[in-house]
Design an enzyme around this catalytic site. Structure first.
Site, PDB file in Angstrom:
ATOM      1  N   HIS A 180       0.261  -1.058   6.075  1.00 42.83           N
ATOM      2  CA  HIS A 180       0.371   0.210   5.318  1.00 42.83           C
ATOM      3  C   HIS A 180       0.445   1.336   6.346  1.00 42.83           C
ATOM      4  CE1 HIS A 180       0.048   3.038   2.166  1.00 42.83           C
ATOM      5  NE2 HIS A 180      -1.164   2.800   1.683  1.00 42.83           N
ATOM      6  N   HIS A 240       9.832  -2.333   2.859  1.00 43.37           N
ATOM      7  CA  HIS A 240       8.980  -1.605   1.921  1.00 43.37           C
ATOM      8  C   HIS A 240       8.930  -2.371   0.613  1.00 43.37           C
ATOM      9  CE1 HIS A 240       7.273   1.678  -0.427  1.00 43.37           C
ATOM     10  NE2 HIS A 240       6.938   2.217   0.730  1.00 43.37           N
ATOM     11  N   ASP A 292       7.578   5.186   8.684  1.00 40.22           N
ATOM     12  CA  ASP A 292       6.810   5.028   9.915  1.00 40.22           C
ATOM     13  C   ASP A 292       7.662   4.861  11.170  1.00 40.22           C
ATOM     14  OD1 ASP A 292       4.421   5.313   8.595  1.00 40.22           O
ATOM     15  OD2 ASP A 292       4.269   3.188   8.106  1.00 40.22           O
TER      16      ASP A 292
HETATM   17  N1  ACO Z   1      10.396  -7.157   9.888  1.00 43.44           N
HETATM   18  C1  ACO Z   1      10.938  -8.380   9.747  1.00 43.44           C
HETATM   19  N2  ACO Z   1      11.010  -9.030   8.564  1.00 43.44           N
HETATM   20  C2  ACO Z   1      10.495  -8.401   7.487  1.00 43.44           C
HETATM   21  C3  ACO Z   1       9.933  -7.125   7.576  1.00 43.44           C
HETATM   22  C4  ACO Z   1       9.884  -6.492   8.819  1.00 43.44           C
HETATM   23  N3  ACO Z   1       9.348  -5.301   8.981  1.00 43.44           N
HETATM   24  N4  ACO Z   1       9.493  -6.760   6.347  1.00 43.44           N
HETATM   25  C5  ACO Z   1       9.794  -7.783   5.530  1.00 43.44           C
HETATM   26  N5  ACO Z   1      10.411  -8.776   6.215  1.00 43.44           N
HETATM   27  C6  ACO Z   1      10.917 -10.040   5.686  1.00 43.44           C
HETATM   28  C7  ACO Z   1       9.772 -11.004   5.426  1.00 43.44           C
HETATM   29  O1  ACO Z   1       9.515 -11.802   6.556  1.00 43.44           O
HETATM   30  C8  ACO Z   1      10.304 -11.788   4.247  1.00 43.44           C
HETATM   31  O2  ACO Z   1      11.216 -12.746   4.754  1.00 43.44           O
HETATM   32  P1  ACO Z   1      11.312 -14.209   4.075  1.00 43.44           P
HETATM   33  O3  ACO Z   1      11.741 -13.951   2.669  1.00 43.44           O
HETATM   34  O4  ACO Z   1      12.302 -14.914   4.908  1.00 43.44           O
HETATM   35  O5  ACO Z   1       9.931 -14.768   4.161  1.00 43.44           O
HETATM   36  C9  ACO Z   1      11.113 -10.766   3.464  1.00 43.44           C
HETATM   37  O6  ACO Z   1      11.493  -9.767   4.403  1.00 43.44           O
HETATM   38  C10 ACO Z   1      10.329 -10.094   2.343  1.00 43.44           C
HETATM   39  O7  ACO Z   1       9.107  -9.658   2.887  1.00 43.44           O
HETATM   40  P2  ACO Z   1       7.788  -9.464   2.024  1.00 43.44           P
HETATM   41  O8  ACO Z   1       6.619  -9.610   2.933  1.00 43.44           O
HETATM   42  O9  ACO Z   1       7.825 -10.308   0.798  1.00 43.44           O
HETATM   43  O10 ACO Z   1       7.922  -7.976   1.558  1.00 43.44           O
HETATM   44  P3  ACO Z   1       6.733  -7.106   1.019  1.00 43.44           P
HETATM   45  O11 ACO Z   1       7.273  -6.300  -0.060  1.00 43.44           O
HETATM   46  O12 ACO Z   1       5.517  -7.891   0.715  1.00 43.44           O
HETATM   47  O13 ACO Z   1       6.367  -6.282   2.337  1.00 43.44           O
HETATM   48  C11 ACO Z   1       5.904  -4.658   3.884  1.00 43.44           C
HETATM   49  C12 ACO Z   1       6.475  -4.931   2.498  1.00 43.44           C
HETATM   50  C13 ACO Z   1       4.450  -5.168   3.945  1.00 43.44           C
HETATM   51  C14 ACO Z   1       5.899  -3.160   4.119  1.00 43.44           C
HETATM   52  C15 ACO Z   1       6.749  -5.374   4.951  1.00 43.44           C
HETATM   53  O14 ACO Z   1       8.091  -4.959   4.861  1.00 43.44           O
HETATM   54  C16 ACO Z   1       6.215  -5.207   6.363  1.00 43.44           C
HETATM   55  O15 ACO Z   1       5.335  -5.948   6.775  1.00 43.44           O
HETATM   56  N6  ACO Z   1       6.731  -4.191   7.137  1.00 43.44           N
HETATM   57  C17 ACO Z   1       6.257  -3.925   8.461  1.00 43.44           C
HETATM   58  C18 ACO Z   1       5.051  -3.003   8.407  1.00 43.44           C
HETATM   59  C19 ACO Z   1       5.421  -1.613   7.982  1.00 43.44           C
HETATM   60  O16 ACO Z   1       6.353  -1.003   8.490  1.00 43.44           O
HETATM   61  N7  ACO Z   1       4.622  -1.087   7.048  1.00 43.44           N
HETATM   62  C20 ACO Z   1       4.796   0.283   6.559  1.00 43.44           C
HETATM   63  C21 ACO Z   1       5.276   0.280   5.146  1.00 43.44           C
HETATM   64  S1  ACO Z   1       5.569   1.908   4.581  1.00 43.44           S
HETATM   65  C22 ACO Z   1       4.025   2.539   4.328  1.00 43.44           C
HETATM   66  O17 ACO Z   1       3.077   1.872   4.028  1.00 43.44           O
HETATM   67  C23 ACO Z   1       3.914   3.944   4.500  1.00 43.44           C
END
Ligand code: ACO
Length: 380
Positions: free
Chosen positions: A224, A263, A317
């Site tokens: 987050h 996201h 971010d």
């Molecule tokens: N880098 C690489 N791969 C990613 C990323 C990323 N940043 N985000 C998602 N994916 C991939 C996952 O590995 C998954 O792949 P798969 O289907 O092959 O397993 C797919 O995309 C879907 O990912 P989920 O985890 O199901 O997506 P979710 O909606 O749960 O996650 C989240 C959202 C937690 C923000 C995620 O994108 C992430 O971890 N991002 C990196 C951290 C980040 O930047 N957080 C800030 C968010 S904005 C905020 O809070 C203000």
């Protein structure tokens, strides 16, 4: 007991838990509105104080109302003396976001109105929390560096004053403007984990400080709010745009997440990332320092090409970290700034929820052993 065949809605994904008129997100189109106003318009024409009024009253203020509102923010900037005393004793190596959370709990102890939850008082408590959190964070940040806290500057608005209190240097008009934009962009975002945490606490009819404290705890995590610090760490680790491809390929091959991307709601560009990128360009030009901008742009280009099938795009971010860095702030304050700016969103949601409160109490589907005989310790 809940039927063991019931599906668990992991991560509460797409589960609506309240009505709101505070913000709406169009995740497919990459649009964000506060009370119906596009974020781009608010950034262009509004101020953080006005956005706070908008979120807490669900309408824009008149000129007089805004002036009075700005005055209330200024009046609430000072911290109780005892709070400073405690802040000085906090361990220097504690994460600043944890110091902020502990500091908010301290502020609650020095607010005589904290237990009085009638709507009129809630509004003044809200302004007090929002205003004092900025002073608390700036002071803690400086104390952590062995510097004296800087008293608030009465002529500066909330965001510019925060930047001044944190750095000890009067911001230029562009820096003030950018800090205000950063506060507006972080003010509200429907129901992320932190706002949900605040609501869970508030739904027990606990107090506003406890809700904000819970919000900070949830925001701290790297999935987050913690992502902004890590996104900047990544840009520094990459070093320059030419090394971005090798870095990203290695991270993705190791199945690591790239911070500042993806996201739960946006399946296209996060509009806040695009706005931040524009301001980063302005700031980079003024400081003649383009490395972070160019590296972030290269990472964006690579990630969008590689990950668009999974709808992974830059989030707020990726570009907020470089902006804060060029404003002269250290990484450890990025997530706390997010918290200080978001406090209004947490509080506005809590006040809206209290208008039709229902205790938040979900269920778990039991998948443990069936009822069985207890075995005394000496027979195990
Ligand atoms: N880098 C690489 N791969 C990613 C990323 C990323 N940043 N985000 C998602 N994916 C991939 C996952 O590995 C998954 O792949 P798969 O289907 O092959 O397993 C797919 O995309 C879907 O990912 P989920 O985890 O199901 O997506 P979710 O909606 O749960 O996650 C989240 C959202 C937690 C923000 C995620 O994108 C992430 O971890 N991002 C990196 C951290 C980040 O930047 N957080 C800030 C968010 S904005 C905020 O809070 C203000």
């Amino acid at each position: 007991m809940v039927d063991s065949q019931t599906d668990v809605l992991k991560g509460l994904e797409n589960v609506p838990i309240k009505y709101t008129s505070l913000s709406s997100i169009d995740g497919q189109q990459g649009k964000l509105y506060y009370v119906g106003y596009a974020i781009e318009d608010l950034v262009e024409h509004s101020s953080y104080e006005e956005v706070c009024f908008l979120l807490l009253n669900r309408r824009l203020p008149t000129r007089d109302e805004l002036q009075r509102y700005e005055g209330s923010f200024r009046r609430e900037r000072e911290l109780p003396n005892d709070v400073f005393g405690f802040l000085k004793k906090f361990p220097r190596d504690a994460p600043l976001i944890s110091v902020l959370r502990a500091g908010v709990d301290l502020l609650a102890l020095y607010d005589e109105e904290v237990e009085k939850t009638d709507p009129a008082r809630n509004h003044s408590i809200a302004i007090r929390i929002i205003s004092r959190m900025a002073t608390l964070l700036a002071a803690s940040y400086r104390l952590k560096q062995g510097l004296d806290p800087v008293p608030p500057a009465p002529d500066l608005q909330h965001a510019a004053n925060f930047l001044y209190m944190a750095t000890g240097r009067r911001p230029t008009p562009l820096e003030s403007r950018i800090m205000d934009v950063a506060f507006i962009l972080h003010a509200e975002h429907e129901l992320p984990a932190s706002t949900t945490a605040a609501l869970v606490v508030a739904s027990t009819l606990s107090d506003l400080y406890s809700a904000v404290s819970a919000g900070i705890g949830a925001l701290k995590g790297p999935l987050h709010g913690g992502a902004n610090e890590r996104a900047l760490e990544m840009l520094f680790a990459i070093g320059d745009p030419d090394k971005a491809e090798q870095y990203i390929n290695a991270e993705l091959a190791a199945k690591r997440r790239i911070m500042g991307f993806g996201h739960r709601v946006y399946k296209s560009f996060d509009p806040r990332a695009l706005i931040f990128k524009n301001y980063l360009k302005k700031l980079a030009d003024v400081k003649s320092d383009w490395t972070l901008l160019r590296t972030a742009e290269k990472v964006e280009e690579l990630m969008v090409a590689k990950m668009k099938d999974k709808s992974i795009f830059p989030n707020i971010d990726l570009y907020s970290g470089p902006v804060f860095h060029l404003l002269g702030l250290n990484r450890e304050i990025f997530t706390p700034i997010f918290a200080v700016a978001r406090a209004v969103g947490w509080i506005a949601h809590v006040l809206e929820y209290w208008e039709d409160n229902r205790l938040i109490r979900p269920r778990a589907v039991y998948n443990g052993p069936p009822p069985r005989q207890y075995v005394p310790l000496d027979q195990r």
